[in-house]
Motif scaffolding. Structure first.
Motif, PDB file in Angstrom:
ATOM      1  N   LYS A  82       6.471 -17.461 -14.670  1.00  0.00           N
ATOM      2  CA  LYS A  82       6.738 -16.689 -15.887  1.00  0.00           C
ATOM      3  C   LYS A  82       5.783 -17.126 -17.000  1.00  0.00           C
ATOM      4  CE  LYS A  82      10.443 -15.508 -19.080  1.00  0.00           C
ATOM      5  NZ  LYS A  82      11.831 -15.769 -19.461  1.00  0.00           N
ATOM      6  N   GLU A  83       5.585 -18.441 -17.136  1.00  0.00           N
ATOM      7  CA  GLU A  83       4.656 -18.940 -18.151  1.00  0.00           C
ATOM      8  C   GLU A  83       3.232 -18.452 -17.881  1.00  0.00           C
ATOM      9  OE1 GLU A  83       2.343 -22.931 -19.569  1.00  0.00           O
ATOM     10  OE2 GLU A  83       4.045 -23.170 -18.238  1.00  0.00           O
ATOM     11  N   LEU A  84       2.831 -18.475 -16.618  1.00  0.00           N
ATOM     12  CA  LEU A  84       1.495 -17.989 -16.280  1.00  0.00           C
ATOM     13  C   LEU A  84       1.335 -16.524 -16.664  1.00  0.00           C
ATOM     14  CD1 LEU A  84       0.644 -19.530 -12.783  1.00  0.00           C
ATOM     15  CD2 LEU A  84      -0.338 -20.102 -14.993  1.00  0.00           C
ATOM     16  N   ASP A  85       2.345 -15.720 -16.356  1.00  0.00           N
ATOM     17  CA  ASP A  85       2.276 -14.299 -16.683  1.00  0.00           C
ATOM     18  C   ASP A  85       2.235 -14.061 -18.186  1.00  0.00           C
ATOM     19  OD1 ASP A  85       2.185 -13.478 -14.084  1.00  0.00           O
ATOM     20  OD2 ASP A  85       4.302 -12.936 -13.956  1.00  0.00           O
ATOM     21  N   GLU A  86       2.965 -14.867 -18.942  1.00  0.00           N
ATOM     22  CA  GLU A  86       3.058 -14.645 -20.383  1.00  0.00           C
ATOM     23  C   GLU A  86       1.923 -15.275 -21.175  1.00  0.00           C
ATOM     24  OE1 GLU A  86       6.908 -16.185 -21.334  1.00  0.00           O
ATOM     25  OE2 GLU A  86       7.945 -14.420 -20.527  1.00  0.00           O
ATOM     26  N   GLN A  87       1.420 -16.430 -20.722  1.00  0.00           N
ATOM     27  CA  GLN A  87       0.480 -17.170 -21.549  1.00  0.00           C
ATOM     28  C   GLN A  87      -0.908 -17.334 -20.944  1.00  0.00           C
ATOM     29  OE1 GLN A  87       2.323 -20.862 -22.586  1.00  0.00           O
ATOM     30  NE2 GLN A  87       4.117 -19.883 -23.470  1.00  0.00           N
ATOM     31  N   ARG A  88      -1.022 -17.352 -19.656  1.00  0.00           N
ATOM     32  CA  ARG A  88      -2.315 -17.659 -19.038  1.00  0.00           C
ATOM     33  C   ARG A  88      -3.057 -16.413 -18.550  1.00  0.00           C
ATOM     34  NH1 ARG A  88      -2.002 -22.237 -21.196  1.00  0.00           N
ATOM     35  NH2 ARG A  88      -0.630 -23.769 -20.312  1.00  0.00           N
ATOM     36  N   CYS A  89      -2.400 -15.680 -17.683  1.00  0.00           N
ATOM     37  CA  CYS A  89      -3.043 -14.521 -17.056  1.00  0.00           C
ATOM     38  C   CYS A  89      -1.986 -13.432 -16.924  1.00  0.00           C
ATOM     39  CB  CYS A  89      -3.603 -14.910 -15.694  1.00  0.00           C
ATOM     40  SG  CYS A  89      -4.532 -13.612 -14.878  1.00  0.00           S
ATOM     41  N   THR A  90      -2.028 -12.460 -17.808  1.00  0.00           N
ATOM     42  CA  THR A  90      -1.007 -11.417 -17.821  1.00  0.00           C
ATOM     43  C   THR A  90      -1.089 -10.573 -16.557  1.00  0.00           C
ATOM     44  OG1 THR A  90      -2.411  -9.791 -18.914  1.00  0.00           O
ATOM     45  CG2 THR A  90      -1.129 -11.281 -20.338  1.00  0.00           C
ATOM     46  N   PRO A  91      -0.010  -9.900 -16.194  1.00  0.00           N
ATOM     47  CA  PRO A  91      -0.061  -9.021 -15.020  1.00  0.00           C
ATOM     48  C   PRO A  91      -1.178  -7.985 -15.112  1.00  0.00           C
ATOM     49  CG  PRO A  91       2.212  -9.363 -15.661  1.00  0.00           C
ATOM     50  CD  PRO A  91       1.356 -10.012 -16.724  1.00  0.00           C
ATOM     51  N   ARG A  92      -1.460  -7.521 -16.317  1.00  0.00           N
ATOM     52  CA  ARG A  92      -2.552  -6.549 -16.500  1.00  0.00           C
ATOM     53  C   ARG A  92      -3.902  -7.173 -16.143  1.00  0.00           C
ATOM     54  NH1 ARG A  92      -2.132  -3.348 -21.957  1.00  0.00           N
ATOM     55  NH2 ARG A  92      -0.399  -2.433 -20.834  1.00  0.00           N
ATOM     56  N   GLU A  93      -4.113  -8.417 -16.569  1.00  0.00           N
ATOM     57  CA  GLU A  93      -5.351  -9.126 -16.224  1.00  0.00           C
ATOM     58  C   GLU A  93      -5.429  -9.385 -14.722  1.00  0.00           C
ATOM     59  OE1 GLU A  93      -6.289 -11.826 -20.165  1.00  0.00           O
ATOM     60  OE2 GLU A  93      -4.714 -12.469 -18.796  1.00  0.00           O
ATOM     61  N   GLN A  94      -4.297  -9.724 -14.107  1.00  0.00           N
ATOM     62  CA  GLN A  94      -4.278  -9.949 -12.668  1.00  0.00           C
ATOM     63  C   GLN A  94      -4.661  -8.679 -11.912  1.00  0.00           C
ATOM     64  OE1 GLN A  94      -0.429 -11.584 -11.636  1.00  0.00           O
ATOM     65  NE2 GLN A  94      -0.528 -13.038 -13.325  1.00  0.00           N
ATOM     66  N   THR A  95      -4.123  -7.541 -12.354  1.00  0.00           N
ATOM     67  CA  THR A  95      -4.453  -6.258 -11.716  1.00  0.00           C
ATOM     68  C   THR A  95      -5.932  -5.946 -11.877  1.00  0.00           C
ATOM     69  OG1 THR A  95      -2.221  -5.479 -12.178  1.00  0.00           O
ATOM     70  CG2 THR A  95      -3.868  -3.807 -11.635  1.00  0.00           C
ATOM     71  N   ALA A  96      -6.471  -6.190 -13.064  1.00  0.00           N
ATOM     72  CA  ALA A  96      -7.894  -5.930 -13.303  1.00  0.00           C
ATOM     73  C   ALA A  96      -8.766  -6.804 -12.410  1.00  0.00           C
ATOM     74  CB  ALA A  96      -8.219  -6.168 -14.773  1.00  0.00           C
ATOM     75  N   MET A  97      -8.374  -8.075 -12.236  1.00  0.00           N
ATOM     76  CA  MET A  97      -9.140  -8.972 -11.365  1.00  0.00           C
ATOM     77  C   MET A  97      -9.107  -8.496  -9.917  1.00  0.00           C
ATOM     78  SD  MET A  97      -8.181 -12.700 -12.982  1.00  0.00           S
ATOM     79  CE  MET A  97      -8.591 -13.536 -11.480  1.00  0.00           C
ATOM     80  N   ARG A  98      -7.935  -8.012  -9.458  1.00  0.00           N
ATOM     81  CA  ARG A  98      -7.832  -7.508  -8.085  1.00  0.00           C
ATOM     82  C   ARG A  98      -8.705  -6.285  -7.884  1.00  0.00           C
ATOM     83  NH1 ARG A  98      -2.218  -7.513  -8.756  1.00  0.00           N
ATOM     84  NH2 ARG A  98      -1.503  -9.626  -8.556  1.00  0.00           N
ATOM     85  N   GLN A  99      -8.729  -5.407  -8.873  1.00  0.00           N
ATOM     86  CA  GLN A  99      -9.539  -4.202  -8.768  1.00  0.00           C
ATOM     87  C   GLN A  99     -11.016  -4.515  -8.746  1.00  0.00           C
ATOM     88  OE1 GLN A  99      -8.093  -1.883 -12.059  1.00  0.00           O
ATOM     89  NE2 GLN A  99      -6.351  -1.077 -10.907  1.00  0.00           N
ATOM     90  N   GLN A 100     -11.425  -5.520  -9.508  1.00  0.00           N
ATOM     91  CA  GLN A 100     -12.834  -5.943  -9.494  1.00  0.00           C
ATOM     92  C   GLN A 100     -13.214  -6.515  -8.144  1.00  0.00           C
ATOM     93  OE1 GLN A 100     -13.273  -8.646 -12.748  1.00  0.00           O
ATOM     94  NE2 GLN A 100     -13.387  -7.033 -14.307  1.00  0.00           N
ATOM     95  N   GLN A 101     -12.301  -7.249  -7.521  1.00  0.00           N
ATOM     96  CA  GLN A 101     -12.586  -7.813  -6.201  1.00  0.00           C
ATOM     97  C   GLN A 101     -12.687  -6.721  -5.147  1.00  0.00           C
ATOM     98  OE1 GLN A 101      -9.473 -10.672  -5.546  1.00  0.00           O
ATOM     99  NE2 GLN A 101     -10.643 -12.353  -6.471  1.00  0.00           N
ATOM    100  N   ASP A 102     -11.839  -5.699  -5.260  1.00  0.00           N
ATOM    101  CA  ASP A 102     -11.846  -4.617  -4.279  1.00  0.00           C
ATOM    102  C   ASP A 102     -13.064  -3.721  -4.414  1.00  0.00           C
ATOM    103  OD1 ASP A 102      -9.481  -5.579  -3.256  1.00  0.00           O
ATOM    104  OD2 ASP A 102      -8.212  -4.171  -4.396  1.00  0.00           O
ATOM    105  N   ALA A 103     -13.628  -3.667  -5.601  1.00  0.00           N
ATOM    106  CA  ALA A 103     -14.780  -2.772  -5.848  1.00  0.00           C
ATOM    107  C   ALA A 103     -16.058  -3.326  -5.303  1.00  0.00           C
ATOM    108  CB  ALA A 103     -14.918  -2.524  -7.347  1.00  0.00           C
TER     109      ALA A 103
END
Length: 103
Positions: A82-103
């Motif tokens: 929960k702390e990671l999602d709220e303070q370190r790497c938001t779910p939106r940032e995680q999704t963006a990172m996954r999309q960059q890897q898939d591209a």
């Protein structure tokens, strides 16, 4: 946190891992180990009363009992994620990172 470290190259993987090692996680891990040791000691006890109790407990306790024990001991991981999602790497940032890897 580790993925961000690799992606941004702002910190090493070792630093990212050590950043995840918080005092509350250590405290929780110690209590989990103590509970596991207690359960193991009960499971290998030579006392016939304790062995009878453990036998009945493992045979008669519902699966939900074991699952609830696991969920209770996993509190530190839930709080950490929960702390990671709220303070370190938001779910939106995680999704963006996954999309960059898939591209």
């Amino acid at each position: 946190n580790i993925a961000l470290a690799l992606k941004s190259q702002k910190m090493t993987v070792k630093e990212a891992i050590s950043h995840c090692d918080t005092e509350s996680r250590r405290k929780s891990a110690k209590s989990v180990v103590k509970e596991a040791r207690l359960f193991c000691n009960l499971a290998i006890s030579q006392n016939p009363v304790v062995m009878a109790f453990m036998y009945l407990y493992t045979k008669l306790a519902p699966d939900s009992e074991f699952i609830s024990l696991i969920v209770q001991t996993d509190k530190s991981n839930r709080e950490f994620l929960k702390e990671l999602d709220e303070q370190r790497c938001t779910p939106r940032e995680q999704t963006a990172m996954r999309q960059q890897q898939d591209a």
